[in-house]
Design an enzyme around this catalytic site. Structure first.
Site, short mmCIF file in Angstrom:
data_model
loop_
_atom_site.label_atom_id
_atom_site.label_comp_id
_atom_site.label_asym_id
_atom_site.label_seq_id
_atom_site.Cartn_x
_atom_site.Cartn_y
_atom_site.Cartn_z
N SER A 178 0.99 -1.28 0.04
CA SER A 178 -0.17 0.02 -0.07
C SER A 178 0.99 1.18 -0.04
O SER A 178 1.94 1.22 -0.66
CB SER A 178 -0.91 -0.25 1.23
OG SER A 178 -2.06 0.59 0.81
N ASP A 436 -8.47 -5.21 -6.59
CA ASP A 436 -8.36 -4.21 -5.59
C ASP A 436 -8.34 -2.79 -6.16
O ASP A 436 -7.72 -2.51 -7.22
CB ASP A 436 -6.75 -4.48 -5.03
CG ASP A 436 -6.35 -3.20 -4.20
OD1 ASP A 436 -7.01 -2.75 -3.77
OD2 ASP A 436 -5.33 -3.21 -3.87
N HIS A 463 -6.32 -6.42 -2.03
CA HIS A 463 -5.53 -5.46 -1.62
C HIS A 463 -4.03 -6.11 -0.72
O HIS A 463 -4.42 -6.58 0.26
CB HIS A 463 -5.88 -4.38 -0.68
CG HIS A 463 -4.95 -3.25 -0.57
ND1 HIS A 463 -4.70 -2.26 -1.51
CD2 HIS A 463 -4.56 -2.66 0.49
CE1 HIS A 463 -3.74 -1.51 -1.09
NE2 HIS A 463 -3.79 -1.32 0.22
#
Ligand SMILES: *[C@@H]1O[C@H](CO)[C@@H](O)[C@H](O)[C@H]1NC(C)=O
Ligand SMILES: *[C@@H]1O[C@H](CO)[C@@H](O)[C@H](O)[C@H]1NC(C)=O
Ligand SMILES: *[C@@H]1O[C@H](CO)[C@@H](O)[C@H](O)[C@H]1NC(C)=O
Ligand SMILES: *[C@@H]1O[C@H](CO)[C@@H](O)[C@H](O)[C@H]1NC(C)=O
Length: 502
Positions: A178, A436, A463
């Protein structure tokens, strides 16, 4: 240790704008922390105990005349290190507290075992314990930036190198997911002399003010039959939000407030937007973490939203199903009511006394660097148009005195500085899951020539899913992706060793 995967969700903090989304992340982290703690107490292998420490970092790397410092927390796991020439795997912390699990569990730990690597992890400045007193005050937040974070990593590299007498023969590879995935890519881009290769999982390297493509991908994933979605499902979601909006428009906010068990009646337009955003967050969080966190899944959510039960009042089904979904969500989150007060939301974000959640710090970074506001400004968005850009960006002046009109240039600078989704990086592997929503801001295609193998796009994957250790129920596409990552990391290390022999 197959159940080790749960630890990983602690590490892959994720970027959000909604409060419910942030809460879903926090709850996932708490649940998993408990599970991992139980697992580790059962594990009697004491060599697994990581080292925890702090390093004194300059508060401002770019002004050497500022002599203030802050303590930055790190973790080290020496258990797998092939002394003295084994590689170093750097796990990069993101927008939340880092724990010892950052060097104990996850796909990078699996790879460290394979490669005899020293595992080190650094908490991000201004999150967790790595912060100065009063760090959340607006005048101190100026020292929170990705640029400072990368400089912290460089100083940490030096600290570890001295502590372990490392030389050029100890090859560093960085990992992150991320926002921290973007840091991993950027660390390699800006400090190629310190890190030989980087794995960047679900990394939004392209900053964007109006991230409406997030909700577009959410809609697409809710439609994706390979993960239990359907066109019927998206249609039902769309109808449900339209029904709630219509009810609010008719002035039925008292009834709506009751139906969704709101903590207070959503009277003002702001509170109504907050309600719609919280409801949308349930879908966003579910899609983002589909089949990874074990709360809701796309399949379960769609079965609720397309339930044909006769129990529902005819003509009101879509609305009633959303009411039911919200109730299921509240039960899972153990919340007695749904928070919809805009005023409270601002007060929470404006609190400068507790650091733990990271929400305020992250919001500051969205204003100064990234945007990433998950709006419904695109026609394909299945939620409510009331979730517009304005309601998000007006918080920047309110909370931090950052004028709204400066946001576009703040974000443009980030893309100028790092290269956005067209980075000229080498030996950076961008890994994404195609369900995602964050993939929309990452690198999902291979490059030409030198950069032929830089992107892995995992079918039906969520994700940061690749960062978890393997589980029995993982899809074949995810298993294959992990193998590809392992092969590439191994190839990098072999290359590096050969380069050093010449
Ligand atoms: C590093 O080198 C110094 C001096 O040669 C030695 O005293 C120290 O034990 C070494 N440290 C490690 C971790 O190998
Ligand atoms: C459908 O709705 C009915 C009535 O609310 C409920 O009893 C049933 O469990 C639901 N089925 C699913 C799959 O959610
Ligand atoms: C946030 O807190 C500061 C300092 O306590 C205060 O001056 C400011 O008015 C607050 N802003 C909002 C929107 O509540
Ligand atoms: C990039 O190239 C590698 C090696 O040929 C391949 O395995 C991978 O699937 C490609 N990635 C994408 C996103 O096409």
């Amino acid at each position: 240790m197959t159940s080790q995967w749960v630890a990983m969700m602690l590490l892959i903090s994720s970027v959000y704008s909604g409060r419910v989304l942030w809460k879903m992340k926090e709850r996932a982290i708490n649940v998993q922390e408990e599970t991992v703690r139980e697992l580790l107490t059962m594990n009697t292998d004491t060599t697994l105990r990581p080292v925890e420490g702090d390093i004194r970092q300059p508060l401002d790397h770019f002004n050497r005349r500022n002599t203030r410092t802050f303590p930055q927390r790190f973790f080290i796991n020496e258990a797998y290190w092939k002394h003295p020439h084994g590689p170093v795997f750097l796990y990069i912390g993101g927008e939340g507290p880092l724990s010892e699990f950052s060097v104990l569990a996850g796909h990078h730990v699996t790879m460290a075992k394979q490669q005899g690597a020293l595992l080190v992890a650094l908490e991000h400045r201004f999150y967790g314990r790595s912060i100065i007193p009063g760090g959340l005050e607006p005048q101190n937040l100026q020292y929170l930036s990705s640029q400072q974070a990368l400089a912290d990593l460089a100083a940490f590299h030096q600290h570890i190198s001295q502590k372990y007498n490392l030389t050029y023969r100890n090859i560093w590879i960085s990992f992150g997911g991320s926002y921290a995935g973007a840091l991993s890519a950027w660390f390699r881009g800006k400090f190629p002399h310190l890190v030989y290769g980087a794995v960047a999982s679900s990394a939004p390297v392209q900053a964007k003010l109006d991230f409406s493509s997030y909700t577009t991908v959410v809609g697409r994933s809710l439609m994706d039959e390979s993960v239990g979605g359907s066109e019927k499902c998206v249609k039902a979601v769309w109808e449900a939000f339209a029904a709630v909006e219509a009810a609010l428009l008719r002035g039925e906010e008292t009834q709506v407030g009751k139906d969704f068990s709101c903590c207070e009646t959503p009277k003002s337009l702001e509170d109504q937007t907050e309600l719609l955003r919280s409801l949308a967050d349930i879908f966003m969080g579910t899609v983002q973490y589909n089949e990874e966190v074990g709360l809701l899944t796309i399949a379960r959510l769609c079965s609720i939203m397309t339930n044909q039960s006769k129990a529902y009042v005819e003509g009101k089904e879509a609305y009633d199903r959303l009411v039911r979904l919200a109730a299921i969500y509240r039960t899972m989150e153990k919340e007695t009511c749904l928070e919809v007060s805009y005023e409270k939301s601002i007060l929470d974000l404006n609190t400068t006394t507790h650091v733990s959640s990271g929400y305020r710090q992250w919001f500051y970074q969205t204003c100064t660097e990234f945007g990433f506001y998950q709006t419904c400004e695109d026609a394909t968005c299945p939620f409510s148009r009331m979730m517009n850009l304005q309601t998000e960006i007006q918080l920047c002046p309110l909370l931090f005195s950052i004028p709204q009109h400066t946001l576009p240039s703040n974000i443009a600078f980030t893309n100028l500085y790092y290269g956005g989704d067209q980075p000229q990086t080498q030996r950076v592997l961008y890994v994404n899951g195609d369900t995602d929503p964050w993939m929309a801001l990452s690198v999902v295609r291979n490059g030409t020539n030198k950069d032929k193998h830089r992107a892995i796009l995992i079918h039906s994957s969520a994700h940061c899913a690749d960062m978890n250790p393997t589980r029995a129920r993982d899809r074949a596409s995810l298993l294959q992706a992990r193998q590809e990552i392992e092969s590439l990391v191994e190839a990098w290390l072999k290359n590096a060793a050969q380069e050093h022999m010449i």
